[in-house]
Design a protein around this motif. Structure first.
Motif, PDB file in Angstrom:
ATOM      1  N   TYR A  83       0.841  -1.194   0.000  1.00  0.00           N
ATOM      2  CA  TYR A  83       0.000   0.000   0.000  1.00  0.00           C
ATOM      3  C   TYR A  83       0.875   1.242   0.000  1.00  0.00           C
ATOM      4  O   TYR A  83       1.685   1.446   0.883  1.00  0.00           O
ATOM      5  N   ALA A  84       0.727   2.052  -0.992  1.00  0.00           N
ATOM      6  CA  ALA A  84       1.506   3.288  -1.097  1.00  0.00           C
ATOM      7  C   ALA A  84       0.548   4.465  -0.937  1.00  0.00           C
ATOM      8  O   ALA A  84      -0.127   4.848  -1.888  1.00  0.00           O
ATOM      9  N   PRO A  85       0.447   5.036   0.265  1.00  0.00           N
ATOM     10  CA  PRO A  85      -0.509   6.120   0.481  1.00  0.00           C
ATOM     11  C   PRO A  85      -0.137   7.369  -0.305  1.00  0.00           C
ATOM     12  O   PRO A  85       1.012   7.756  -0.350  1.00  0.00           O
ATOM     13  N   LYS A  86      -1.100   7.963  -0.923  1.00  0.00           N
ATOM     14  CA  LYS A  86      -0.857   9.211  -1.633  1.00  0.00           C
ATOM     15  C   LYS A  86      -2.166   9.991  -1.690  1.00  0.00           C
ATOM     16  O   LYS A  86      -2.818  10.062  -2.730  1.00  0.00           O
ATOM     17  N   PRO A  87      -2.592  10.557  -0.545  1.00  0.00           N
ATOM     18  CA  PRO A  87      -3.798  11.379  -0.586  1.00  0.00           C
ATOM     19  C   PRO A  87      -3.597  12.520  -1.583  1.00  0.00           C
ATOM     20  O   PRO A  87      -2.484  13.011  -1.770  1.00  0.00           O
ATOM     21  N   GLU A  90      -4.629  18.323  -3.419  1.00  0.00           N
ATOM     22  CA  GLU A  90      -5.723  19.289  -3.452  1.00  0.00           C
ATOM     23  C   GLU A  90      -6.749  19.005  -2.360  1.00  0.00           C
ATOM     24  O   GLU A  90      -7.321  19.916  -1.777  1.00  0.00           O
ATOM     25  N   GLU A  91      -6.983  17.727  -2.089  1.00  0.00           N
ATOM     26  CA  GLU A  91      -7.934  17.359  -1.031  1.00  0.00           C
ATOM     27  C   GLU A  91      -7.376  17.739   0.333  1.00  0.00           C
ATOM     28  O   GLU A  91      -8.112  18.194   1.212  1.00  0.00           O
ATOM     29  N   THR A  92      -6.081  17.577   0.530  1.00  0.00           N
ATOM     30  CA  THR A  92      -5.466  17.992   1.792  1.00  0.00           C
ATOM     31  C   THR A  92      -5.610  19.499   1.977  1.00  0.00           C
ATOM     32  O   THR A  92      -5.993  19.963   3.055  1.00  0.00           O
ATOM     33  N   VAL A  93      -5.356  20.264   0.940  1.00  0.00           N
ATOM     34  CA  VAL A  93      -5.519  21.721   1.020  1.00  0.00           C
ATOM     35  C   VAL A  93      -6.968  22.062   1.338  1.00  0.00           C
ATOM     36  O   VAL A  93      -7.257  22.910   2.188  1.00  0.00           O
ATOM     37  N   ARG A  94      -7.913  21.382   0.684  1.00  0.00           N
ATOM     38  CA  ARG A  94      -9.338  21.659   0.906  1.00  0.00           C
ATOM     39  C   ARG A  94      -9.755  21.406   2.351  1.00  0.00           C
ATOM     40  O   ARG A  94     -10.367  22.261   2.980  1.00  0.00           O
ATOM     41  N   VAL A  95      -9.384  20.246   2.907  1.00  0.00           N
ATOM     42  CA  VAL A  95      -9.829  19.935   4.270  1.00  0.00           C
ATOM     43  C   VAL A  95      -9.187  20.870   5.282  1.00  0.00           C
ATOM     44  O   VAL A  95      -9.836  21.291   6.242  1.00  0.00           O
ATOM     45  N   LEU A  96      -7.930  21.219   5.076  1.00  0.00           N
ATOM     46  CA  LEU A  96      -7.278  22.155   5.987  1.00  0.00           C
ATOM     47  C   LEU A  96      -7.883  23.552   5.861  1.00  0.00           C
ATOM     48  O   LEU A  96      -8.025  24.268   6.854  1.00  0.00           O
ATOM     49  N   SER A  97      -8.273  23.941   4.665  1.00  0.00           N
ATOM     50  CA  SER A  97      -8.842  25.267   4.435  1.00  0.00           C
ATOM     51  C   SER A  97     -10.173  25.470   5.142  1.00  0.00           C
ATOM     52  O   SER A  97     -10.534  26.592   5.488  1.00  0.00           O
ATOM     53  N   VAL A  98     -10.904  24.379   5.356  1.00  0.00           N
ATOM     54  CA  VAL A  98     -12.203  24.494   6.039  1.00  0.00           C
ATOM     55  C   VAL A  98     -12.099  24.125   7.523  1.00  0.00           C
ATOM     56  O   VAL A  98     -13.104  23.956   8.199  1.00  0.00           O
ATOM     57  N   GLY A  99     -10.861  23.986   8.010  1.00  0.00           N
ATOM     58  CA  GLY A  99     -10.656  23.756   9.433  1.00  0.00           C
ATOM     59  C   GLY A  99     -10.736  22.313   9.883  1.00  0.00           C
ATOM     60  O   GLY A  99     -10.818  22.036  11.076  1.00  0.00           O
ATOM     61  N   GLU A 100     -10.706  21.381   8.940  1.00  0.00           N
ATOM     62  CA  GLU A 100     -10.720  19.964   9.301  1.00  0.00           C
ATOM     63  C   GLU A 100      -9.297  19.459   9.476  1.00  0.00           C
ATOM     64  O   GLU A 100      -8.335  20.110   9.083  1.00  0.00           O
ATOM     65  N   ASP A 101      -9.184  18.278  10.054  1.00  0.00           N
ATOM     66  CA  ASP A 101      -7.872  17.653  10.260  1.00  0.00           C
ATOM     67  C   ASP A 101      -7.547  16.731   9.081  1.00  0.00           C
ATOM     68  O   ASP A 101      -8.432  16.126   8.495  1.00  0.00           O
ATOM     69  N   ARG A 102      -6.275  16.607   8.795  1.00  0.00           N
ATOM     70  CA  ARG A 102      -5.803  15.616   7.833  1.00  0.00           C
ATOM     71  C   ARG A 102      -4.960  14.630   8.630  1.00  0.00           C
ATOM     72  O   ARG A 102      -3.963  15.002   9.245  1.00  0.00           O
ATOM     73  N   VAL A 103      -5.412  13.397   8.639  1.00  0.00           N
ATOM     74  CA  VAL A 103      -4.740  12.363   9.416  1.00  0.00           C
ATOM     75  C   VAL A 103      -4.467  11.173   8.502  1.00  0.00           C
ATOM     76  O   VAL A 103      -5.301  10.812   7.688  1.00  0.00           O
ATOM     77  N   GLY A 104      -3.297  10.594   8.641  1.00  0.00           N
ATOM     78  CA  GLY A 104      -2.981   9.395   7.896  1.00  0.00           C
ATOM     79  C   GLY A 104      -2.401   8.359   8.833  1.00  0.00           C
ATOM     80  O   GLY A 104      -1.707   8.683   9.774  1.00  0.00           O
ATOM     81  N   GLY A 105      -2.735   7.128   8.572  1.00  0.00           N
ATOM     82  CA  GLY A 105      -2.183   6.052   9.380  1.00  0.00           C
ATOM     83  C   GLY A 105      -2.015   4.803   8.534  1.00  0.00           C
ATOM     84  O   GLY A 105      -2.944   4.395   7.841  1.00  0.00           O
ATOM     85  N   TRP A 106      -0.816   4.285   8.535  1.00  0.00           N
ATOM     86  CA  TRP A 106      -0.546   3.097   7.740  1.00  0.00           C
ATOM     87  C   TRP A 106       0.273   2.118   8.539  1.00  0.00           C
ATOM     88  O   TRP A 106       1.046   2.468   9.371  1.00  0.00           O
TER      89      TRP A 106
END
Length: 106
Positions: A83-87, A90-106
């Motif tokens: 599994y090679a994570p690659k969110p 643009e989605e990371t920028v979007r969620v951070l821009s609206v005050g949400e958290d970006r979390v990754g776990g592998w």
């Protein structure tokens, strides 16, 4: 920093440490919570950890997303399996821009 901002945290370790011998040390009401070297159960509870656990702080979502992407690239070889994570950046920028958290776990 008084305006909106983002903190970056990194925790590396085996998932076994998170649940053995239970997860009480990952809860804010546990006496060892602040000193426990594992991630908290709730993302927002990182803010209850000592400030020296903050890896980086950003005012701009794009800069925070750049850092997040760099962390994924930095630790990619440690991810188990194929599994090679690659969110999407643009989605990371979007969620951070609206005050949400970006979390990754592998």
């Amino acid at each position: 920093m008084t305006g909106p901002h983002h903190h970056g945290y990194v925790w590396l370790g085996s998932g076994d440490v998170l649940v053995k011998p239970g997860d009480a040390h990952r809860r804010p009401d546990h006496p060892e919570f602040r000193s426990a070297q594992v991630m908290p159960l709730q993302c927002a509870d990182w803010l209850l950890k000592p400030a020296d656990r903050i890896e980086a702080t950003f005012e701009e979502p794009k800069v925070a997303a750049d850092w997040y992407d760099a962390q994924l690239n930095r630790y990619a070889e440690l991810f188990v399996g194929s599994y090679a994570p690659k969110p999407l950046y643009e989605e990371t920028v979007r969620v951070l821009s609206v005050g949400e958290d970006r979390v990754g776990g592998w």
